[in-house]
Design a protein around this motif. Sequence first.
Motif, PDB file in Angstrom:
ATOM      1  N   LEU A 125       0.847  -1.192   0.000  1.00 16.73           N
ATOM      2  CA  LEU A 125       0.000   0.000   0.000  1.00 16.73           C
ATOM      3  C   LEU A 125       0.885   1.245   0.000  1.00 16.73           C
ATOM      4  N   SER A 126       0.336   2.318  -0.494  1.00 15.69           N
ATOM      5  CA  SER A 126       1.107   3.558  -0.588  1.00 15.69           C
ATOM      6  C   SER A 126       1.187   4.246   0.775  1.00 15.69           C
ATOM      7  N   ILE A 127       2.161   5.139   0.890  1.00 15.41           N
ATOM      8  CA  ILE A 127       2.323   5.920   2.118  1.00 15.41           C
ATOM      9  C   ILE A 127       1.100   6.803   2.341  1.00 15.41           C
ATOM     10  N   ASP A 128       0.505   7.299   1.264  1.00 16.77           N
ATOM     11  CA  ASP A 128      -0.670   8.158   1.404  1.00 16.77           C
ATOM     12  C   ASP A 128      -1.813   7.433   2.100  1.00 16.77           C
ATOM     13  N   VAL A 129      -1.969   6.147   1.814  1.00 20.61           N
ATOM     14  CA  VAL A 129      -3.019   5.362   2.467  1.00 20.61           C
ATOM     15  C   VAL A 129      -2.739   5.238   3.963  1.00 20.61           C
ATOM     16  N   LEU A 130      -1.473   4.996   4.299  1.00 20.23           N
ATOM     17  CA  LEU A 130      -1.113   4.851   5.710  1.00 20.23           C
ATOM     18  C   LEU A 130      -1.283   6.171   6.463  1.00 20.23           C
ATOM     19  N   VAL A 131      -0.922   7.277   5.843  1.00 20.84           N
ATOM     20  CA  VAL A 131      -1.088   8.588   6.488  1.00 20.84           C
ATOM     21  C   VAL A 131      -2.570   8.866   6.734  1.00 20.84           C
ATOM     22  N   ALA A 132      -3.392   8.578   5.736  1.00 26.17           N
ATOM     23  CA  ALA A 132      -4.831   8.771   5.900  1.00 26.17           C
ATOM     24  C   ALA A 132      -5.391   7.855   6.986  1.00 26.17           C
ATOM     25  N   ALA A 133      -4.853   6.626   7.070  1.00 19.69           N
ATOM     26  CA  ALA A 133      -5.298   5.694   8.111  1.00 19.69           C
ATOM     27  C   ALA A 133      -4.916   6.191   9.495  1.00 19.69           C
ATOM     28  N   MET A 134      -3.721   6.755   9.635  1.00 14.97           N
ATOM     29  CA  MET A 134      -3.292   7.300  10.922  1.00 14.97           C
ATOM     30  C   MET A 134      -4.208   8.449  11.360  1.00 14.97           C
ATOM     31  N   ASN A 135      -4.558   9.319  10.430  1.00 15.54           N
ATOM     32  CA  ASN A 135      -5.452  10.432  10.753  1.00 15.54           C
ATOM     33  C   ASN A 135      -6.843   9.933  11.146  1.00 15.54           C
ATOM     34  N   LEU A 136      -7.330   8.912  10.438  1.00 16.77           N
ATOM     35  CA  LEU A 136      -8.633   8.343  10.766  1.00 16.77           C
ATOM     36  C   LEU A 136      -8.596   7.673  12.142  1.00 16.77           C
TER      37      LEU A 136
END
Length: 330
Positions: free
Chosen positions: A127-138
């Motif tokens: 998965l991309s870093i953008d997905v992980l960043v969005a997951a952390m914010n969620l």
Amino acid sequence: ITQHGAFANRRAIGHGALAEKGIVPTLPPPSVFPYSIRMTSEVTSSNGSSSMATVCGATLALLDAGVPIIAPMAGVSIGYVSTDDGTGQQLLLDITGTEDHYGEMDFKVAGSAEGVSSMQLDVKRPLSIDVLVAAMNLAKSGRRVLLEEMKNLVNSSSRGAIHDLTPRSRPKDTAPRVEVVTFDPLRKKELIGPGGAVLKQLVDRFGIDLDLSQDGRCLIYGEKMDMVAAARAAVMELVADVEEGGTYEGTVIEIKDFGAIVELLRNKEGLLHVSDLVDDLDSYSHPEGNYGVVKEHLSLGQRIEVLCTGVDPVQGSIRLSRKALLHRKF
């Protein structure tokens, strides 16, 4: 041990370790809370993350036990699903078993409202870093929602013992009592006495147990809070020194127009200035002036608790405050 009598498998142990890592950073240091803590989480059934539920439950248990945790913790799992061609994708909050099975990610994140204490990521494809960043914010938003629900729960069910996720002011009456006294290691022999006579006398007199360390720490254990407090006062009288920031019980031996003289450990005297006795001194109007204000709040021979706000390194004079101690308590 599982419900079938078998030992816990690697999965259960791993989930327990994840929850433990999520809670340990919020525990107070031994110098503040010298207790051993055992936390048991029994999950009878689940359709979500049992480890993240354990973080929430452990926080509530610690608050109820009176453990002065640094911050309340919560945990939540984040999932991710996408179409085969990658044109559609969606993050999922607090995923269920089915979403975990068919999804592409199980991202467990535990922590406070502001920070992360532990996390675990399982993915089925890169998965991309953008997905992980969005997951952390969620996950951060999810933790805040959970903490708000936990706050509402304890406010409505604890009968005022716990308020807004702050722990009980002290451990429950069923918990053993522990107090800590720090002192100069060179004075250890004064606490032990010849042949251990002083130490044995303290144990017999107060019905407590004492544990002395080489670095100058005395742990006082007992079942009754009043006896442990009395033992602590006796130990401090023998070996402790008056230090800035320490709380001490003393006796008022003299009242002046500028304050009171308080006798502390081993006949050491400190000044409790009238300005450190009451709030908003200017608002007090007494026919005898400051002397009357002091007499109104203190009397000769009275035992009071004070906070040491300073010790002169040259003259050794001790400054005390009653007002600062009351503020610190509330």
